[in-house]
Design a protein around this motif. Structure first.
Motif, mmCIF file in Angstrom:
data_model
loop_
_atom_site.group_PDB
_atom_site.id
_atom_site.type_symbol
_atom_site.label_atom_id
_atom_site.label_comp_id
_atom_site.label_asym_id
_atom_site.label_seq_id
_atom_site.Cartn_x
_atom_site.Cartn_y
_atom_site.Cartn_z
ATOM 1 N N ARG A 27 12.163 -21.573 24.467
ATOM 2 C CA ARG A 27 12.857 -20.428 25.342
ATOM 3 C C ARG A 27 11.556 -19.343 23.968
ATOM 4 N NH1 ARG A 27 15.232 -20.434 29.799
ATOM 5 N NH2 ARG A 27 15.418 -22.023 30.597
ATOM 6 N N GLU A 256 4.914 -33.771 28.602
ATOM 7 C CA GLU A 256 5.728 -33.077 30.015
ATOM 8 C C GLU A 256 6.933 -33.703 28.982
ATOM 9 O OE1 GLU A 256 6.065 -30.263 31.514
ATOM 10 O OE2 GLU A 256 4.161 -29.584 31.207
ATOM 11 N N GLY A 258 10.471 -31.882 29.819
ATOM 12 C CA GLY A 258 11.416 -31.433 31.129
ATOM 13 C C GLY A 258 12.311 -30.506 29.801
ATOM 14 N N ASP A 259 13.589 -31.095 30.879
ATOM 15 C CA ASP A 259 14.566 -30.204 30.197
ATOM 16 C C ASP A 259 15.424 -31.271 29.313
ATOM 17 O OD1 ASP A 259 15.487 -27.977 31.111
ATOM 18 O OD2 ASP A 259 16.039 -29.305 33.372
ATOM 19 N N ARG A 295 6.790 -24.231 26.727
ATOM 20 C CA ARG A 295 7.603 -24.514 26.520
ATOM 21 C C ARG A 295 8.749 -26.079 26.929
ATOM 22 N NH1 ARG A 295 11.008 -19.957 29.415
ATOM 23 N NH2 ARG A 295 11.152 -21.175 31.162
ATOM 24 N N SER A 296 8.094 -26.725 28.075
ATOM 25 C CA SER A 296 7.781 -27.412 29.289
ATOM 26 C C SER A 296 7.654 -28.907 28.070
ATOM 27 C CB SER A 296 7.539 -27.861 30.346
ATOM 28 O OG SER A 296 6.367 -27.450 30.374
ATOM 29 N N LYS A 297 6.953 -28.520 27.056
ATOM 30 C CA LYS A 297 6.250 -29.497 26.378
ATOM 31 C C LYS A 297 6.879 -29.639 25.278
ATOM 32 C CE LYS A 297 2.011 -30.250 28.166
ATOM 33 N NZ LYS A 297 0.763 -30.652 28.302
#
Length: 497
Positions: A27, A256, A258-259, A295-297
């Motif tokens: 983040r 990507e 994700g979490d 940030r999703s990467k």
């Protein structure tokens, strides 16, 4: 390797540990504070924590002392006292796996990219072009694409500009964009770039991101340090543009994720104000967009600067971890800025944030972390935990030894000058009287560019620029996309080698 699920930052005034959950470390974050308040040591501590967790780190070494990460620490005096005051802290003096980089190739592996990889928008920002000069640069890149001419280094682009001066018909409908004044201005700007020593940045072998992301032999995250001590003082625009390029490449190439339990990579951008100083609005908008999406990467971006006011509000709003060292406020403007910094934290009823900002000692900071659900936690006054590596630089012998033992030894150290625009145009000039027509046939080597690119690029600058972009939309291909902060339209990269 010990994989922690959290980044331990230090202790609050009651002696309790303060940490940031590792899964929220993508983040982004901020390390701020006046000169001499401890920002570099905090950066060093965070880099160690990421490495211990198996996360790759890339950071700029502005003052030349961050390279101490490569040697074991020897805590004494106040540092030893602080460690003793944190009995819960596991502190074992050790060296970390470090790879040294240097654009000049003197204090680390040479760090290069190519003009084609950088693209015309970032290159135009580096050269600080006017709208008309930027339009001319786009026109030149368009011809290079049509003619199958690789633009790897500065001499390639200079040769292309000279070729277009002698053969303006190659520009077709764009010939009005490449005026004599624009062409001469581009040549002068390129010459100025060479005088700054920036020509070393462009060429091959170019940096491959997969080399950055390889873990260390012991499983820890590799820490890559760019020696930026000369660049920041003598060529700050080169420094900033390289970091923008790196961010763009990561955004384009990484899938990507994700979490995830932890980030893939943590980027530390020291002297972060240089990224936004005199940056065209179009480029700043793209930068803000990439920071939001990357940030999703699995990439966490950490800005290091004196004051949060050095960053655009849209970027500040995206930052999760905030570490604020002491600030000084003497003038009315500084006091206003101080209040804005205090208001950026979630208040803690235990103390007055505004008052504490000017009271913080060296190695102390106000820290705002993220709670489990990603919401800001109350600000805490924190004693930053000392690094386990050396606080201070490596000596010359230690640097040489580290470079010699590097896993990348020999991969980038020798420059390669393969056939590109310069060589092809020299050959073409010799053969021109006999076969001028055959030499100018387009290669069709590049893939087509989406029609939507014209709309995407349309707002960059001036009507001439818009016309140039519309005419170039089906020709420029992946180089333009890369130059526009990554493949936001989903274009795939191919043929990097």
């Amino acid at each position: 390797m010990h994989e922690s699920q959290e980044l331990t930052l230090g202790a609050d005034l009651s002696g309790q540990p303060v940490f940031q959950a590792l899964r929220l470390a993508n983040r982004h974050g901020l390390i701020a504070g006046a000169t001499g308040t401890g920002k570099t040591v905090t950066l060093q501590r965070l880099a160690e924590a990421f490495s211990d967790a198996g996360v790759t780190v890339f950071a700029a070494d502005i003052k030349g002392d961050l390279c101490g990460l490569g040697a074991a620490g020897n805590p004494q005096g106040k540092i030893a006292e602080r460690i003793a005051g944190m009995p819960w802290l596991t502190h074992r003096p050790q060296a970390y796996p470090v790879t040294l980089w240097d654009v000049d190739g003197k204090s680390g592996h040479p760090l290069r990219t190519t003009l084609s990889e950088m693209g015309p928008l970032l290159l135009g920002n580096l050269l600080e072009l006017t709208d008309s000069q930027q339009a001319a640069l786009y026109a030149a890149f368009k011809v290079a694409d049509q003619e199958g001419l690789l633009l790897l280094d500065i001499k390639d682009l200079k040769a292309l500009l000279n070729h277009l001066r002698d053969h303006p018909q190659l520009l077709g409908e764009d010939s009005a964009l490449m005026t004599s004044a624009s062409s001469q201005a581009l040549q002068r700007r390129l010459a100025g770039l060479e005088q700054q020593g920036a020509e070393a940045l462009f060429g091959e072998p170019a940096l491959q991101l997969e080399d950055l992301l390889q873990p260390a032999r012991d499983g820890r995250g590799q820490i890559h340090l760019l020696d930026a001590s000369r660049l920041v003082h003598e060529a700050p625009k080169v420094y900033a543009t390289f970091l923008l390029w790196l961010l763009a490449e990561l955004f384009e190439q990484l899938p990507e994720r994700g979490d995830a339990d932890k980030p893939l990579l943590a980027l530390f951008f020291d002297e972060a104000h240089l990224l936004f100083a005199d940056t065209p609005k179009a480029l700043q908008d793209r930068l803000e967009q990439v920071v939001r999406l990357i940030r999703s990467k699995g990439v966490g971006v950490y800005f290091v600067t004196q004051s949060p006011a050095d960053l655009p509000d849209d970027v500040l709003a995206q930052l999760g971890l905030r570490i604020q060292h002491g600030l000084r406020a003497f003038t009315a403007k500084e006091q206003k800025s101080l209040r804005a910094v205090a208001q950026g934290f979630r208040p803690n009823p235990a103390f007055d944030t505004l008052s504490v900002l000017t009271e913080l000692g060296i190695g102390e900071a106000l820290v705002g972390t993220l709670q489990d659900k990603g919401t800001p936690a109350m600000v805490q006054r924190v004693l930053i935990a000392p690094p386990q590596s050396r606080i201070g630089p490596l000596n010359a012998a230690e640097r040489d030894s580290m470079i010699a033992q590097s896993a990348l030894r020999g991969r980038y150290d020798q420059a390669i000058d393969r056939e590109s625009a310069y060589e092809r145009l020299v050959t073409r000039k010799v053969a021109e009287p006999a076969d001028a027509d055959a030499a100018s046939q387009p290669s069709g080597a590049q893939e087509s560019f989406s029609d939507k690119a014209g709309e995407f690029l349309g707002g960059l600058a001036g009507q001439a620029m818009k016309n140039a972009m519309r005419q170039a939309a089906n020709q420029l291909g992946r180089q333009l996309v890369r130059g526009l902060m990554g493949s936001l339209l989903g274009t795939k990269k191919s043929g990097r080698r």
